[in-house]
Design a protein around this motif. Structure first.
Motif, PDB file in Angstrom:
ATOM      1  N   ASP A 125       0.832  -1.201   0.000  1.00  0.00           N
ATOM      2  CA  ASP A 125       0.000   0.000   0.000  1.00  0.00           C
ATOM      3  C   ASP A 125       0.871   1.258   0.000  1.00  0.00           C
ATOM      4  O   ASP A 125       0.593   2.209  -0.731  1.00  0.00           O
ATOM      5  CB  ASP A 125      -0.922   0.036   1.216  1.00  0.00           C
ATOM      6  CG  ASP A 125      -2.312  -0.497   0.942  1.00  0.00           C
ATOM      7  OD1 ASP A 125      -2.729  -0.528  -0.226  1.00  0.00           O
ATOM      8  OD2 ASP A 125      -2.988  -0.889   1.911  1.00  0.00           O
ATOM      9  N   ALA A 126       1.915   1.258   0.833  1.00  0.00           N
ATOM     10  CA  ALA A 126       2.789   2.430   0.938  1.00  0.00           C
ATOM     11  C   ALA A 126       3.449   2.727  -0.406  1.00  0.00           C
ATOM     12  O   ALA A 126       3.526   3.892  -0.826  1.00  0.00           O
ATOM     13  CB  ALA A 126       3.848   2.211   2.019  1.00  0.00           C
ATOM     14  N   GLN A 127       3.919   1.695  -1.095  1.00  0.00           N
ATOM     15  CA  GLN A 127       4.565   1.897  -2.393  1.00  0.00           C
ATOM     16  C   GLN A 127       3.561   2.410  -3.414  1.00  0.00           C
ATOM     17  O   GLN A 127       3.841   3.341  -4.167  1.00  0.00           O
ATOM     18  CB  GLN A 127       5.223   0.599  -2.870  1.00  0.00           C
ATOM     19  CG  GLN A 127       5.956   0.716  -4.194  1.00  0.00           C
ATOM     20  CD  GLN A 127       5.076   0.464  -5.394  1.00  0.00           C
ATOM     21  OE1 GLN A 127       4.230  -0.418  -5.382  1.00  0.00           O
ATOM     22  NE2 GLN A 127       5.261   1.255  -6.432  1.00  0.00           N
ATOM     23  N   LEU A 128       2.369   1.832  -3.460  1.00  0.00           N
ATOM     24  CA  LEU A 128       1.372   2.224  -4.456  1.00  0.00           C
ATOM     25  C   LEU A 128       0.743   3.585  -4.151  1.00  0.00           C
ATOM     26  O   LEU A 128       0.239   4.253  -5.050  1.00  0.00           O
ATOM     27  CB  LEU A 128       0.301   1.146  -4.590  1.00  0.00           C
ATOM     28  CG  LEU A 128       0.778  -0.083  -5.363  1.00  0.00           C
ATOM     29  CD1 LEU A 128      -0.170  -1.259  -5.172  1.00  0.00           C
ATOM     30  CD2 LEU A 128       0.940   0.244  -6.844  1.00  0.00           C
ATOM     31  N   GLY A 134      -5.046  -4.216  -7.472  1.00  0.00           N
ATOM     32  CA  GLY A 134      -5.469  -5.587  -7.753  1.00  0.00           C
ATOM     33  C   GLY A 134      -6.743  -5.641  -8.583  1.00  0.00           C
ATOM     34  O   GLY A 134      -6.862  -6.473  -9.490  1.00  0.00           O
ATOM     35  N   VAL A 135      -7.679  -4.753  -8.301  1.00  0.00           N
ATOM     36  CA  VAL A 135      -8.920  -4.695  -9.073  1.00  0.00           C
ATOM     37  C   VAL A 135      -8.605  -4.311 -10.521  1.00  0.00           C
ATOM     38  O   VAL A 135      -9.067  -4.950 -11.467  1.00  0.00           O
ATOM     39  CB  VAL A 135      -9.913  -3.687  -8.434  1.00  0.00           C
ATOM     40  CG1 VAL A 135     -11.053  -3.346  -9.375  1.00  0.00           C
ATOM     41  CG2 VAL A 135     -10.444  -4.248  -7.117  1.00  0.00           C
ATOM     42  N   MET A 136      -7.784  -3.289 -10.690  1.00  0.00           N
ATOM     43  CA  MET A 136      -7.435  -2.833 -12.036  1.00  0.00           C
ATOM     44  C   MET A 136      -6.622  -3.890 -12.784  1.00  0.00           C
ATOM     45  O   MET A 136      -6.819  -4.092 -13.989  1.00  0.00           O
ATOM     46  CB  MET A 136      -6.688  -1.502 -11.954  1.00  0.00           C
ATOM     47  CG  MET A 136      -7.569  -0.360 -11.466  1.00  0.00           C
ATOM     48  SD  MET A 136      -6.662   1.146 -11.042  1.00  0.00           S
ATOM     49  CE  MET A 136      -6.062   1.654 -12.643  1.00  0.00           C
ATOM     50  N   GLY A 164       1.522   2.547 -15.739  1.00  0.00           N
ATOM     51  CA  GLY A 164       2.497   3.423 -15.108  1.00  0.00           C
ATOM     52  C   GLY A 164       2.893   2.967 -13.712  1.00  0.00           C
ATOM     53  O   GLY A 164       4.038   3.152 -13.287  1.00  0.00           O
ATOM     54  N   ALA A 165       1.948   2.372 -12.996  1.00  0.00           N
ATOM     55  CA  ALA A 165       2.212   1.911 -11.620  1.00  0.00           C
ATOM     56  C   ALA A 165       2.884   0.545 -11.579  1.00  0.00           C
ATOM     57  O   ALA A 165       3.564   0.214 -10.603  1.00  0.00           O
ATOM     58  CB  ALA A 165       0.901   1.861 -10.832  1.00  0.00           C
ATOM     59  N   ALA A 166       2.712  -0.250 -12.620  1.00  0.00           N
ATOM     60  CA  ALA A 166       3.182  -1.641 -12.615  1.00  0.00           C
ATOM     61  C   ALA A 166       4.693  -1.807 -12.411  1.00  0.00           C
ATOM     62  O   ALA A 166       5.099  -2.662 -11.621  1.00  0.00           O
ATOM     63  CB  ALA A 166       2.716  -2.355 -13.883  1.00  0.00           C
ATOM     64  N   PRO A 167       5.548  -1.044 -13.077  1.00  0.00           N
ATOM     65  CA  PRO A 167       6.989  -1.274 -12.877  1.00  0.00           C
ATOM     66  C   PRO A 167       7.432  -1.101 -11.425  1.00  0.00           C
ATOM     67  O   PRO A 167       8.184  -1.927 -10.889  1.00  0.00           O
ATOM     68  CB  PRO A 167       7.649  -0.232 -13.792  1.00  0.00           C
ATOM     69  CG  PRO A 167       6.637   0.019 -14.856  1.00  0.00           C
ATOM     70  CD  PRO A 167       5.304  -0.075 -14.148  1.00  0.00           C
ATOM     71  N   GLY A 168       6.958  -0.047 -10.769  1.00  0.00           N
ATOM     72  CA  GLY A 168       7.319   0.154  -9.360  1.00  0.00           C
ATOM     73  C   GLY A 168       6.741  -0.928  -8.472  1.00  0.00           C
ATOM     74  O   GLY A 168       7.395  -1.389  -7.523  1.00  0.00           O
ATOM     75  N   HIS A 169       5.518  -1.350  -8.786  1.00  0.00           N
ATOM     76  CA  HIS A 169       4.871  -2.386  -7.977  1.00  0.00           C
ATOM     77  C   HIS A 169       5.614  -3.715  -8.097  1.00  0.00           C
ATOM     78  O   HIS A 169       5.917  -4.360  -7.090  1.00  0.00           O
ATOM     79  CB  HIS A 169       3.409  -2.538  -8.390  1.00  0.00           C
ATOM     80  CG  HIS A 169       2.693  -3.605  -7.636  1.00  0.00           C
ATOM     81  ND1 HIS A 169       2.481  -3.549  -6.270  1.00  0.00           N
ATOM     82  CD2 HIS A 169       2.149  -4.776  -8.043  1.00  0.00           C
ATOM     83  CE1 HIS A 169       1.829  -4.621  -5.878  1.00  0.00           C
ATOM     84  NE2 HIS A 169       1.615  -5.390  -6.938  1.00  0.00           N
TER      85      HIS A 169
END
Length: 169
Positions: free
Chosen positions: A36-39, A50-52, A118-123
């Motif tokens: 959660d903190a990272q996202l 997760g939903v997306m 855009g969020a996937a690489p960091g996640h």
């Protein structure tokens, strides 16, 4: 839920089981918080991500809300609240299922797909750092086996996410 009969003593955890149990509980709680903190830096929660992600891997990037709730491991009411929030951000759109109007379809919009991409690489970097980098290949296999067994004990009728073909996740 299985209850211990009143005349039968509970099967208390031995010291090794106790350590394993406390480790598992700590892991589940802290991992969710860390993800959660990272996202949060991307403006998403881990549940929203997760939903997306579930929608992005589905044909036409859409699922019935009931199927999406099962995928996301959340209740339909929690999912409805989250999807409403994602809808306000323009990431998801809901509409009645044309095949059966009793159901609602959730669809990942192009804007939502871009946000997810855009969020996937960091996640994935954080998931790898926290979960997979500390483990050997053999331990990853053990983790898969252990989690499937525990999930089966919780719900023997439900396939685990890793059992579903990628296009149905």
């Amino acid at each position: 839920m299985t209850n211990t009969p009143a005349d039968e003593a509970p099967r208390w955890l031995d010291e090794e089981e106790r350590r394993a149990w406390l480790g598992l509980v700590g892991l589940v709680r802290r991992l969710e918080h860390a993800l959660d903190a990272q996202l949060r830096e991307e403006g998403l929660t881990h549940f929203e991500y997760g939903v997306m992600a579930g929608l992005s891997e589905s044909p036409r990037r859409e699922l019935r809300m009931s199927a999406l709730a099962a995928y996301a491991e959340g209740s339909l009411s929690r999912l409805s609240q989250v999807v409403a929030r994602l809808e306000r951000k323009g990431y998801v759109h809901r509409r009645p299922d044309p095949a059966d109007g009793r159901y609602t379809l959730a669809t990942l919009t192009d804007e939502g797909f871009e946000k997810l991409a855009g969020a996937a690489p960091g996640h994935v970097t954080e998931v790898r750092r926290l979960v997979f980098d500390p483990l050997t290949k053999a331990q990853v296999g053990q983790l898969t086996h252990i989690s499937r067994r525990i999930l089966h004990a919780i719900d023997p009728t439900s396939p685990t996410l890793s059992d579903l073909p990628r296009s149905h996740r």
